[in-house]
Design a protein around this motif. Structure first.
Motif, PDB file in Angstrom:
ATOM      1  N   SER A   1       0.802  -1.227   0.000  1.00 30.76           N
ATOM      2  CA  SER A   1       0.000   0.000   0.000  1.00 30.76           C
ATOM      3  C   SER A   1       0.836   1.279   0.000  1.00 30.76           C
ATOM      4  O   SER A   1       0.320   2.347  -0.305  1.00 30.76           O
ATOM      5  N   ARG A   2       2.110   1.183   0.293  1.00 33.01           N
ATOM      6  CA  ARG A   2       2.988   2.358   0.232  1.00 33.01           C
ATOM      7  C   ARG A   2       3.480   2.620  -1.187  1.00 33.01           C
ATOM      8  O   ARG A   2       4.010   3.684  -1.464  1.00 33.01           O
ATOM      9  N   LEU A   3       3.390   1.626  -2.056  1.00 31.52           N
ATOM     10  CA  LEU A   3       3.856   1.672  -3.446  1.00 31.52           C
ATOM     11  C   LEU A   3       5.359   1.914  -3.576  1.00 31.52           C
ATOM     12  O   LEU A   3       5.834   2.207  -4.660  1.00 31.52           O
TER      13      LEU A   3
ATOM     14  N   GLN B   1      -1.712  11.840  -3.554  1.00 25.18           N
ATOM     15  CA  GLN B   1      -3.043  11.386  -3.134  1.00 25.18           C
ATOM     16  C   GLN B   1      -3.232  11.485  -1.628  1.00 25.18           C
ATOM     17  O   GLN B   1      -4.354  11.408  -1.141  1.00 25.18           O
ATOM     18  N   GLY B   2      -2.153  11.659  -0.881  1.00 29.85           N
ATOM     19  CA  GLY B   2      -2.255  11.912   0.551  1.00 29.85           C
ATOM     20  C   GLY B   2      -2.617  10.707   1.392  1.00 29.85           C
ATOM     21  O   GLY B   2      -2.929  10.848   2.577  1.00 29.85           O
TER      22      GLY B   2
ATOM     23  N   PRO C   1      -5.221   2.113  -1.871  1.00 26.79           N
ATOM     24  CA  PRO C   1      -6.192   1.126  -1.405  1.00 26.79           C
ATOM     25  C   PRO C   1      -6.136  -0.179  -2.204  1.00 26.79           C
ATOM     26  O   PRO C   1      -5.677  -0.209  -3.344  1.00 26.79           O
ATOM     27  N   THR C   2      -6.627  -1.233  -1.622  1.00 27.23           N
ATOM     28  CA  THR C   2      -6.721  -2.531  -2.279  1.00 27.23           C
ATOM     29  C   THR C   2      -7.691  -2.436  -3.456  1.00 27.23           C
ATOM     30  O   THR C   2      -8.721  -1.775  -3.366  1.00 27.23           O
ATOM     31  N   GLY C   3      -7.317  -3.103  -4.557  1.00 27.34           N
ATOM     32  CA  GLY C   3      -8.220  -3.201  -5.695  1.00 27.34           C
ATOM     33  C   GLY C   3      -8.167  -2.049  -6.674  1.00 27.34           C
ATOM     34  O   GLY C   3      -9.006  -1.963  -7.563  1.00 27.34           O
TER      35      GLY C   3
ATOM     36  N   ALA D   1     -10.199  -9.703  -7.838  1.00 23.76           N
ATOM     37  CA  ALA D   1     -10.707  -9.438  -9.186  1.00 23.76           C
ATOM     38  C   ALA D   1     -10.653  -7.941  -9.492  1.00 23.76           C
ATOM     39  O   ALA D   1     -10.318  -7.546 -10.621  1.00 23.76           O
ATOM     40  N   SER D   2     -10.941  -7.116  -8.511  1.00 21.27           N
ATOM     41  CA  SER D   2     -10.860  -5.658  -8.704  1.00 21.27           C
ATOM     42  C   SER D   2      -9.450  -5.217  -9.051  1.00 21.27           C
ATOM     43  O   SER D   2      -9.259  -4.312  -9.875  1.00 21.27           O
ATOM     44  N   SER D   3      -8.449  -5.840  -8.441  1.00 16.14           N
ATOM     45  CA  SER D   3      -7.060  -5.502  -8.755  1.00 16.14           C
ATOM     46  C   SER D   3      -6.748  -5.795 -10.223  1.00 16.14           C
ATOM     47  O   SER D   3      -6.130  -4.971 -10.909  1.00 16.14           O
ATOM     48  N   TYR D   4      -7.172  -6.947 -10.693  1.00 16.54           N
ATOM     49  CA  TYR D   4      -6.936  -7.298 -12.096  1.00 16.54           C
ATOM     50  C   TYR D   4      -7.690  -6.346 -13.028  1.00 16.54           C
ATOM     51  O   TYR D   4      -7.126  -5.834 -14.004  1.00 16.54           O
TER      52      TYR D   4
END
Length: 172
Positions: A12-14, A48-49, A53-55, A91-94
């Motif tokens: 989540s930190r990228l 983005q501050g 998020p996941t997905g 599935a949202s991530s894909y």
């Protein structure tokens, strides 16, 4: 493997993996791309501050990778057996990666890793059909958008999970 864009199973930190020499895709891509990839990711998270998020998905340049772009997505963290909401998040991530890549005209080829199946704990055998279904449904709705979408695997167990899902009738 050469592709216009590769997918990174990010945290989540990228900012890449924080475990030196850890054999994850996040570490491998950040190391191969060079420090400017982390700079781009830092710029995104700062702008983005909040953590990613996941997905969802973000895009950066690929720098020293054999891909022009990296799509960063955070998959679900699973402890034990995955639930329906884990499958929806995966599935949202894909789909988020495909949606974002589709917005960039010169992305015609895309390589997916096995999102969430490493330290994020999603069992490979359960993740593969979710991935194949999400990508297959997306492509079926937009058959001419990409020339090639592949699933790049890291371990034999990843390949076996995808092959098993295909043998069981999950369509790509």
């Amino acid at each position: 493997m050469t592709a216009d864009a590769v997918v990174n199973a990010a945290n989540s930190r990228l900012l890449g993996c924080f475990r030196p020499r850890h054999p994850c895709i996040d570490n491998a891509l950040h190391n191969a791309a060079g420090p400017r990839l982390r700079d781009d990711c830092h710029t995104i998270v700062t702008a983005q501050g909040t953590r990613e998020p996941t997905g969802t998905a973000k895009i950066t340049r690929g720098y020293h990778l054999p891909a022009r772009y990296v799509l960063h997505t955070v998959g679900p963290v699973v402890q034990g057996e995955p639930h329906a909401y884990d499958a929806q998040a995966l599935a949202s991530s894909y789909r988020a990666c495909l949606d974002l890549a589709a917005q960039v005209e010169d992305i015609r080829t895309l390589a997916f890793c096995a999102i969430s199946t490493g330290v994020f704990g999603y069992p490979k055998e359960e993740a593969a059909p979710v991935a194949l279904r999400a990508v297959g449904d997306w492509i079926a709705a937009r058959p001419d958008r990409f020339d090639r979408v592949v699933f790049a695997v890291f371990e034999d167990a990843d390949e076996q999970a995808y092959r098993h899902a295909l043998d069981e009738g999950t369509r790509p």
